[in-house]
Design a protein around this motif. Structure first.
Motif, short mmCIF file in Angstrom:
data_model
loop_
_atom_site.label_atom_id
_atom_site.label_comp_id
_atom_site.label_asym_id
_atom_site.label_seq_id
_atom_site.Cartn_x
_atom_site.Cartn_y
_atom_site.Cartn_z
N PRO A 133 -19.22 36.48 13.83
CA PRO A 133 -20.07 36.89 14.96
C PRO A 133 -21.02 35.79 15.42
CG PRO A 133 -19.96 38.62 13.31
CD PRO A 133 -19.30 37.43 12.70
N GLY A 134 -21.05 35.57 16.72
CA GLY A 134 -21.94 34.60 17.33
C GLY A 134 -21.38 33.20 17.44
N VAL A 135 -20.28 32.90 16.75
CA VAL A 135 -19.75 31.54 16.73
C VAL A 135 -18.85 31.25 17.92
CG1 VAL A 135 -18.25 29.93 15.47
CG2 VAL A 135 -19.93 31.30 14.22
N ALA A 136 -17.93 32.15 18.21
CA ALA A 136 -16.87 31.87 19.17
C ALA A 136 -17.39 31.45 20.54
CB ALA A 136 -15.94 33.07 19.31
N GLY A 137 -18.46 32.09 21.01
CA GLY A 137 -18.99 31.77 22.33
C GLY A 137 -19.59 30.38 22.41
N ARG A 138 -19.84 29.75 21.29
CA ARG A 138 -20.42 28.40 21.26
C ARG A 138 -19.37 27.31 21.17
NH1 ARG A 138 -25.97 28.96 17.92
NH2 ARG A 138 -26.39 31.16 18.30
N VAL A 139 -18.13 27.67 20.90
CA VAL A 139 -17.08 26.69 20.62
C VAL A 139 -16.53 26.09 21.92
CG1 VAL A 139 -14.75 26.39 19.69
CG2 VAL A 139 -16.43 27.77 18.45
N ARG A 140 -16.35 24.76 21.89
CA ARG A 140 -15.69 24.03 22.95
C ARG A 140 -14.55 23.23 22.32
NH1 ARG A 140 -18.36 27.26 24.72
NH2 ARG A 140 -20.00 27.17 26.31
N SER A 145 -8.76 27.96 17.84
CA SER A 145 -9.10 28.84 18.95
C SER A 145 -10.32 29.66 18.58
CB SER A 145 -7.93 29.77 19.31
OG SER A 145 -7.60 30.60 18.21
N ALA A 146 -10.99 30.16 19.60
CA ALA A 146 -12.16 31.00 19.40
C ALA A 146 -12.18 32.05 20.50
CB ALA A 146 -13.43 30.16 19.46
N ASP A 147 -12.35 33.30 20.11
CA ASP A 147 -12.31 34.41 21.06
C ASP A 147 -13.63 35.18 21.01
OD1 ASP A 147 -11.82 36.64 22.60
OD2 ASP A 147 -9.90 37.12 21.68
N PRO A 148 -14.49 34.98 22.01
CA PRO A 148 -15.78 35.70 22.01
C PRO A 148 -15.62 37.21 22.08
CG PRO A 148 -15.84 33.83 23.53
CD PRO A 148 -14.40 34.02 23.12
N THR A 162 -13.77 36.12 16.87
CA THR A 162 -12.92 35.49 15.87
C THR A 162 -12.77 34.00 16.12
OG1 THR A 162 -10.95 36.09 17.15
CG2 THR A 162 -11.59 37.56 15.34
N VAL A 163 -12.54 33.28 15.04
CA VAL A 163 -12.28 31.85 15.07
C VAL A 163 -11.05 31.60 14.20
CG1 VAL A 163 -13.14 29.57 14.42
CG2 VAL A 163 -14.70 31.24 15.41
N ASP A 164 -10.11 30.81 14.72
CA ASP A 164 -8.90 30.47 13.98
C ASP A 164 -8.97 29.03 13.51
OD1 ASP A 164 -8.17 32.96 14.97
OD2 ASP A 164 -6.10 32.37 15.40
N LEU A 165 -8.67 28.82 12.22
CA LEU A 165 -8.62 27.48 11.63
C LEU A 165 -7.25 27.26 11.00
CD1 LEU A 165 -12.04 27.46 9.70
CD2 LEU A 165 -11.63 26.76 12.07
N VAL A 166 -6.76 26.03 11.06
CA VAL A 166 -5.48 25.68 10.43
C VAL A 166 -5.77 24.87 9.17
CG1 VAL A 166 -3.24 24.58 10.72
CG2 VAL A 166 -4.37 25.64 12.69
#
Length: 284
Positions: free
Chosen positions: A28-35, A61-64, A68-72
């Protein structure tokens, strides 16, 4: 630098994909900050473990909307092996987003996106953003073998201009990403190249692009002990806007750098002309 958060992220899913694992984290709160180009770090081992250093990963990827945030993750040792074995419901100590993202063009451009292995992870969101801004993209994806390639289907969802190469010929053409690079730049009239992967690959891609007069932005895969600019273990020699060379931190000044400014051949050394080299023993 980004404005990161530290939190206990929940593992929602762990998808094996070739030689890698894609972790879907509820953060929560992370995805909207990701570029595109930002990265994340994860702690490993628990509070009593001897594994003290966090592990850094590009953000796929990041979905506000779903937070969620996806890491490989590639399992290379005890720490990454632990993460690759993560199960839904596990909690991971996450810091994200970190670093400086890819610079985005203000006007529509033709961009070539080049990756080695799972270095492709940050390029798909970048490609989607370039397309959203009216530009076009092409991809060159390479790896040692088919199982080490990542994201060919993701690339093809964005463009038909996708070249796949493996060094052993197990998928696509046989060779390295640098083999068709010059021709691919010309084929799509690329005015900018974005690349992520091993350092040797980035050096070669930067050289070829620079020789053709094409700007190249590189996301370096440098080992990072802290990820927040404190420890200075991830420094690279880079030429500044003033023409002077300095050590800069991959984690805060990067991981994205103008490939023409990185002194690739001097990585791992203290060049004598580096600002402050004498104080570090560069004159001995």
């Amino acid at each position: 630098m980004a404005n990161p958060l530290q939190l206990r992220a929940e593992v929602l899913a762990n998808h094996p994909e070739g030689a890698y694992h894609r972790l879907v984290l509820h953060a929560p709160g992370v995805a909207g900050r990701v570029r595109p180009g930002h990265f994340a770090t994860l702690a490993v081992g628990g509070a009593s473990s001897s594994l003290l250093l966090r592990r850094a990963f590009s953000i796929l990827s990041a979905d506000p909307a779903t937070e969620t945030v996806d890491l490989v993750v590639a399992a290379r040792g005890e720490g990454t092996g632990e993460l690759a074995a993560g199960r839904p419901g596990d909690r991971l100590d996450l810091i994200a987003p970190l670093g400086t993202p890819f610079p985005l063009p203000d006007t529509p451009v033709s961009a070539l996106l080049v990756a080695g292995g799972y270095g492709s992870a940050p390029l798909f969101a970048l490609g989607a953003e370039i397309r959203r801004r009216g530009g076009q993209v092409g991809f060159i994806l390479g790896a040692a073998s088919a199982d080490r390639l990542y994201g060919a289907d993701r690339a093809r969802a964005l463009t038909q201009d996708v070249l796949v190469l493996t060094e052993d010929g197990s998928l696509g053409m046989t060779g390295r990403v640098t083999d068709p690079l010059a021709q691919a730049i010309g084929a799509i009239d690329a005015t900018v190249v974005y690349a992520c992967g091993p350092m040797a690959m980035l050096a070669a891609v930067s050289g070829i692009a620079g020789g053709l007069g094409v700007r190249c932005h590189t996301a370096v895969e440098e080992a990072m002990a802290c990820g927040v600019g404190i420890c200075m273990t991830c420094v690279l020699p880079v030429v500044g806007e003033d023409g002077r060379s300095r050590f800069v931190r991959s984690c805060t000044d990067g991981p994205v750098f103008d490939g023409a400014r990185v002194r690739w051949a001097d990585i791992g050394t203290v060049p004598a002309d580096l600002e402050g080299a004498a104080a570090m023993g560069g004159d001995r």
